[in-house]
Design a protein around this motif. Structure first.
Motif, short mmCIF file in Angstrom:
data_model
loop_
_atom_site.label_atom_id
_atom_site.label_comp_id
_atom_site.label_asym_id
_atom_site.label_seq_id
_atom_site.Cartn_x
_atom_site.Cartn_y
_atom_site.Cartn_z
N THR A 168 35.07 42.17 -2.93
CA THR A 168 34.61 41.67 -1.64
C THR A 168 35.78 41.08 -0.86
N LEU A 170 40.84 42.76 2.71
CA LEU A 170 41.40 43.68 1.72
C LEU A 170 41.67 45.07 2.29
N ILE A 228 45.51 42.00 3.02
CA ILE A 228 46.24 42.00 1.74
C ILE A 228 45.71 43.14 0.87
N VAL A 229 46.56 43.58 -0.04
CA VAL A 229 46.18 44.69 -0.91
C VAL A 229 45.15 44.20 -1.93
N THR A 262 44.28 43.85 -5.11
CA THR A 262 44.90 43.91 -6.45
C THR A 262 43.89 43.62 -7.55
N GLY A 264 34.28 36.02 -2.74
CA GLY A 264 33.01 35.79 -2.07
C GLY A 264 31.97 35.04 -2.88
N ASP A 285 31.19 33.81 2.11
CA ASP A 285 30.99 34.12 0.70
C ASP A 285 29.52 34.48 0.48
N GLY A 315 37.93 35.25 -6.27
CA GLY A 315 38.80 36.20 -5.59
C GLY A 315 40.27 36.04 -5.94
P1 AMP Z 1 37.45 34.27 -1.92
O1 AMP Z 1 36.94 33.73 -3.21
O2 AMP Z 1 36.73 35.49 -1.46
O3 AMP Z 1 37.53 33.22 -0.89
O4 AMP Z 1 38.94 34.74 -2.21
C1 AMP Z 1 39.88 33.78 -2.65
C2 AMP Z 1 41.28 34.33 -2.44
O5 AMP Z 1 41.46 35.49 -3.24
C3 AMP Z 1 41.59 34.73 -1.03
O6 AMP Z 1 42.92 34.34 -0.74
C4 AMP Z 1 41.48 36.22 -1.07
O7 AMP Z 1 42.25 36.83 -0.08
C5 AMP Z 1 41.95 36.55 -2.43
N1 AMP Z 1 41.33 37.79 -2.87
C6 AMP Z 1 40.00 38.07 -2.83
N2 AMP Z 1 39.76 39.30 -3.30
C7 AMP Z 1 40.95 39.82 -3.63
C8 AMP Z 1 41.34 41.08 -4.18
N3 AMP Z 1 40.44 42.02 -4.44
N4 AMP Z 1 42.64 41.30 -4.40
C9 AMP Z 1 43.54 40.32 -4.14
N5 AMP Z 1 43.24 39.13 -3.63
C10 AMP Z 1 41.95 38.86 -3.37
#
Ligand code: AMP
Ligand code: MG
Length: 387
Positions: A165, A169, A181-182, A184, A231, A238, A279
């Motif tokens: 999510t 991305l 961002i990629v 990963t 998310g 989220d 994430g």
């Molecule tokens: P979130 O929990 O969705 O707020 O994501 C927390 C952090 O993880 C944010 O900085 C996101 O950009 C990063 N992030 C979320 N998903 C990915 C992913 N698939 N690959 C790399 N970084 C991610």
């Protein structure tokens, strides 16, 4: 772990069973060795003839059977693995003789039965030689071959859907764009899933809307497991927890008093077990090792060694935890016969560099610290380095 049970079994050719989990007991159908045989290259003799000079009446290569008996005053040359001929009760290794081919002289007496591998000493017909639940490695493959078990029942590999999510991305082959961002986490999780003996199904990037998240979870629900990343925290965008609730998933827990990995959620969605992973790449990595890998192993039928082993490792620099238990990424190596854990320089949960060379997680309880040179409980998540 209570949410997970072993999936079904399937039959595979024994040579394809590497890394799979055995789902049946394997029983030896015959004795091995099949008969008493020589453990050495030497001479088959009667122990009461030693020491002495004996007439050599023949030679028995491995894989061939003797056609004569060893009588008083005689010996037969025998190679390692060849069956001991009738009449003989002892093998004299060639190094203890003059190596003669017509007559042989043995200077010393030997205990009766010396250098003989007994029939059935490795296994007896009816012995369980491999237990159900065993993970099959090289030695187990050799055993399957040894008992001529050509087809073997192993646990079905769990199918694991991976949803990434995040509006930010892009996939690895997309052009770089400011603000994006990629992804990963998807390749990270796919590799971890494979390593845990399961099959990853990457279902791509899910936009940060409630509808898209619901649709993605619905399409993933035919898998045995669903892993989402991102998310799952309390941000305005989220939607994983919301979407699970909307789909009537039964959530078993959400949020764990740990760092990294606090937002982890575990839900049952139909027949699937869904892990909502954070994430941040490092949080994703750590929570996979602690929660997901043991569950995948159990689903594949593994019965032992589900969790990363805990060892005491001497820290090379101090570690401190504030309000939550922390799992610090460390590099564990063997030094002077003990385990040493070097905390990796970057410990930020967003940092890819902090996972490189991480083969351990040093556990520091909330409001405590561990000094440099002291031991920290460390979970091994990869092979210990030679230093
Ligand atoms: P979130 O929990 O969705 O707020 O994501 C927390 C952090 O993880 C944010 O900085 C996101 O950009 C990063 N992030 C979320 N998903 C990915 C992913 N698939 N690959 C790399 N970084 C991610
Ligand atoms: Mg996000």
């Amino acid at each position: 772990m209570d949410e997970v049970s072993a999936l079904g079994a399937e039959d595979v050719a024994f040579g394809d069973a590497f890394g799979r989990v055995l789902r049946e007991d394997v029983i030896a159908p015959f004795d091995a060795p099949q008969a008493d045989n020589s453990a050495m290259d030497g001479y088959a003799v009667r122990s009461e003839d030693l020491p002495g000079t004996l007439r050599v009446i023949g030679t028995i290569p491995a894989g061939h059977l003797a056609t004569e008996r060893v009588e008083a005053g005689t010996a037969m040359r025998i190679m390692t693995g060849a069956f001991v001929p009738d009449g003989a009760d002892t093998v004299v290794q060639v190094e203890l003789t003059d190596g003669g081919t017509e007559v042989v002289t043995v200077q010393k007496a030997l205990a009766r039965g010396a250098s003989i591998r007994r029939r059935g000493e490795d296994m007896r017909a009816g012995d369980v030689v491999l237990r159900r639940g065993t993970c099959i490695g090289a030695a187990e493959i050799a055993m399957l071959a040894g008992v001529q078990k050509r087809v073997v029942s192993v646990g079905r590999k769990p199918i694991v859907a991976i949803l990434s999510t995040g509006d930010e991305l892009i996939e690895v082959d997309a052009p770089r764009v400011p603000g994006k961002i990629v992804n990963t986490n998807a390749p990270l999780l796919a590799a971890l899933v494979r390593d845990a003996g399961a099959i990853p199904r990457s279902l791509g990037i899910v936009p940060d809307t409630r509808e898209a998240t619901i649709a993605a979870l619905t399409s993933a629900a035919s898998s045995d497991f669903i892993l989402t990343s991102g998310g799952v925290s309390v941000g305005a965008f989220d939607f994983v927890k919301d979407a699970l609730d909307a789909l009537g998933a039964e959530t078993r827990f959400w949020k764990v008093a740990m760092k990294p990995g606090k937002p982890v959620v575990l839900s049952r969605l139909g027949h699937s077990v869904c892990f909502g992973l954070p994430g941040n790449p490092v949080s994703c990595f750590v929570s996979f090792h602690l929660f997901v890998a043991p569950a995948l192993r159990k689903a594949a039928g593994q019965e032992a060694d589900l969790f990363p082993p805990a060892v005491r490792a001497r820290l090379t620099s101090p570690l401190r935890a504030a309000d939550r238990r922390v799992y610090f990424r460390v590099h564990v190596s063997a030094r002077d016969g003990e385990l040493v854990a070097q905390p990796l320089a970057a410990q930020g949960s967003g940092s890819l560099t902090s996972m490189i060379h991480a083969n351990g997680l040093a556990v520091v309880e909330a409001q405590t610290s561990v000094d440099a040179g002291a031991f920290a409980t460390t979970l091994l998540i990869g092979p210990v380095s030679a230093g």
